[in-house]
Design a protein around this motif. Structure first.
Motif, PDB file in Angstrom:
ATOM      1  N   SER A 105      37.497  36.772  35.798  1.00 50.57           N
ATOM      2  CA  SER A 105      38.374  36.705  36.584  1.00 50.57           C
ATOM      3  C   SER A 105      40.272  36.284  35.747  1.00 50.57           C
ATOM      4  O   SER A 105      40.906  37.041  36.978  1.00 50.57           O
ATOM      5  CB  SER A 105      38.039  36.319  38.043  1.00 50.57           C
ATOM      6  N   HIS A 106      39.810  35.153  35.296  1.00 53.61           N
ATOM      7  CA  HIS A 106      41.043  34.424  35.433  1.00 53.61           C
ATOM      8  C   HIS A 106      41.630  35.025  34.131  1.00 53.61           C
ATOM      9  O   HIS A 106      43.298  35.351  34.024  1.00 53.61           O
ATOM     10  CB  HIS A 106      40.648  33.130  34.590  1.00 53.61           C
ATOM     11  N   ASP A 107      41.971  36.599  33.681  1.00 52.16           N
ATOM     12  CA  ASP A 107      42.069  37.324  33.139  1.00 52.16           C
ATOM     13  C   ASP A 107      41.689  38.738  32.972  1.00 52.16           C
ATOM     14  O   ASP A 107      42.128  39.330  32.303  1.00 52.16           O
ATOM     15  CB  ASP A 107      42.028  36.709  31.559  1.00 52.16           C
ATOM     16  N   ALA A 108      41.347  38.616  34.296  1.00 49.64           N
ATOM     17  CA  ALA A 108      41.170  40.445  34.531  1.00 49.64           C
ATOM     18  C   ALA A 108      42.617  40.927  35.334  1.00 49.64           C
ATOM     19  O   ALA A 108      43.028  40.133  35.743  1.00 49.64           O
ATOM     20  CB  ALA A 108      39.541  40.578  34.944  1.00 49.64           C
ATOM     21  N   ALA A 109      41.735  42.498  35.797  1.00 51.42           N
ATOM     22  CA  ALA A 109      42.664  43.039  36.890  1.00 51.42           C
ATOM     23  C   ALA A 109      42.182  42.915  38.122  1.00 51.42           C
ATOM     24  O   ALA A 109      42.308  43.511  39.093  1.00 51.42           O
ATOM     25  CB  ALA A 109      43.880  44.074  35.849  1.00 51.42           C
ATOM     26  N   LEU A 110      40.733  43.343  37.632  1.00 53.23           N
ATOM     27  CA  LEU A 110      39.943  42.916  39.000  1.00 53.23           C
ATOM     28  C   LEU A 110      38.223  43.055  37.840  1.00 53.23           C
ATOM     29  O   LEU A 110      37.971  43.005  37.263  1.00 53.23           O
ATOM     30  CB  LEU A 110      39.868  45.179  39.096  1.00 53.23           C
ATOM     31  N   VAL A 111      38.007  42.638  39.330  1.00 55.93           N
ATOM     32  CA  VAL A 111      36.368  42.225  39.272  1.00 55.93           C
ATOM     33  C   VAL A 111      35.563  43.066  40.265  1.00 55.93           C
ATOM     34  O   VAL A 111      35.877  43.529  41.365  1.00 55.93           O
ATOM     35  CB  VAL A 111      35.516  40.642  39.302  1.00 55.93           C
ATOM     36  N   VAL A 112      34.411  44.670  39.000  1.00 55.39           N
ATOM     37  CA  VAL A 112      33.854  44.745  40.430  1.00 55.39           C
ATOM     38  C   VAL A 112      32.087  44.218  40.230  1.00 55.39           C
ATOM     39  O   VAL A 112      31.362  44.186  39.603  1.00 55.39           O
ATOM     40  CB  VAL A 112      33.718  46.235  39.918  1.00 55.39           C
TER      41      VAL A 112
END
Length: 303
Positions: free
Chosen positions: A261-268
């Protein structure tokens, strides 16, 4: 009735961040944005009772406060996104049932998630958790950016930038759900982002030995990667332009998703719908992610 992209407002910085995120998403989906606020206030369980307890404001003042929140948010959103159709509703009732009712007509419900900083992670509010656990529509939780962070949305008028990171999917290999995988694929395609699929696995208990059995470890890892590829194959065919990468790692999925999540736009992630009267019905992986993720988290309910 035309579906909307709905965001719940309570006046907190987190709910304003949720409104900003939802506005960009509504533009991408070509949906109207609906701002909602519950007019009744829920007394915290720890609040004092009796003569020393704080009195609840009269209903007309509560309604006026809710409407002021909506007016201010609407002004903020329309200034930043002049082409977006924005609706607003002050909903009678307590926050949880009001938001669950609003979610029924929503394509997506977006809520704020209160953060305590990068070290301690999130303190998920009781209202957000109860709505998340009770909703049968996808819910996205958004935290307010910290002082050293920049917002993921463009400041004025345009669509959200597409280069802010991957869409990350937490894949349950043994109970894969089309609704969850499809949501992640569509979201990544909509944002012209890469889809990164994360699956955490462990050797079965009877294969104790771990690092003392490197060949078995390697064989099991190869088998798991093959099974992940089998699950994703029809989705790669359905979304041929979508870049999909896989991350198959040993260990529980929760901390791997938090790291991602630290370099993501969204976690699903997915959440199995359970209609029991007691309990929050949120699994341990989702619970860990909601408390510590560094980006918005989408929770997709499924049977």
């Amino acid at each position: 009735m035309t579906r909307t992209l709905t965001v719940g407002l309570d006046g907190s910085p987190e709910s304003l961040a949720a409104a900003d995120w939802a506005a960009g998403e509504a533009l991408l989906r070509d949906l109207p944005l609906r701002l909602v606020s519950a007019s009744d206030w829920q007394t915290p369980a720890y609040a004092p009772t009796g003569a020393l307890g704080a009195p609840t404001p009269p209903r007309d003042l509560r309604r006026a406060y809710a409407q002021r929140l909506l007016d201010e948010a609407r002004t903020r959103i329309t200034r930043r996104h002049p082409g977006l159709r924005v609706l607003d509703d002050e909903i009678p009732g307590l926050p949880v049932p009001a938001l669950l009712q609003a979610a029924e007509d929503a394509e997506l419900l977006v809520l704020g998630s209160r953060g305590l900083g990068k070290v301690t992670g999130f303190l998920l509010g009781s209202v957000s958790l109860a709505v998340l656990a009770g909703s049968e529509r996808p819910v996205v939780l958004v935290r307010a950016p910290g002082p050293d962070e920049t917002e993921r949305q463009e400041p004025s008028g345009g669509r959200p930038a597409a280069d802010h990171g991957d869409v990350v999917l937490g894949l349950d290999l043994y109970q894969p759900c089309d609704a969850v995988i499809g949501f992640a694929c569509e979201e990544a395609s909509r944002h012209a982002a890469r889809l990164r699929v994360v699956h955490g696995w462990a050797l079965p208990p009877y294969y104790y030995g771990g690092t003392l059995m490197p060949d078995l470890n390697k064989d099991m890892a190869t088998r798991v990667r093959s099974e992940v590829d089998d699950v994703l194959r029809p989705w790669r065919e359905r979304f041929p332009a979508l870049e999909v990468t896989t991350q198959v790692t040993v260990g529980g999925a929760g901390h791997h998703l938090v790291d991602a999540s630290h370099d993501a736009a969204l976690v699903v992630v997915g959440r199995r719908i359970r209609r029991a009267a007691v309990g929050t019905h949120v699994g341990p992986v989702t619970q860990a992610l909601l408390h510590h993720a560094a980006c918005p988290v989408a929770v997709v309910p499924h049977d």
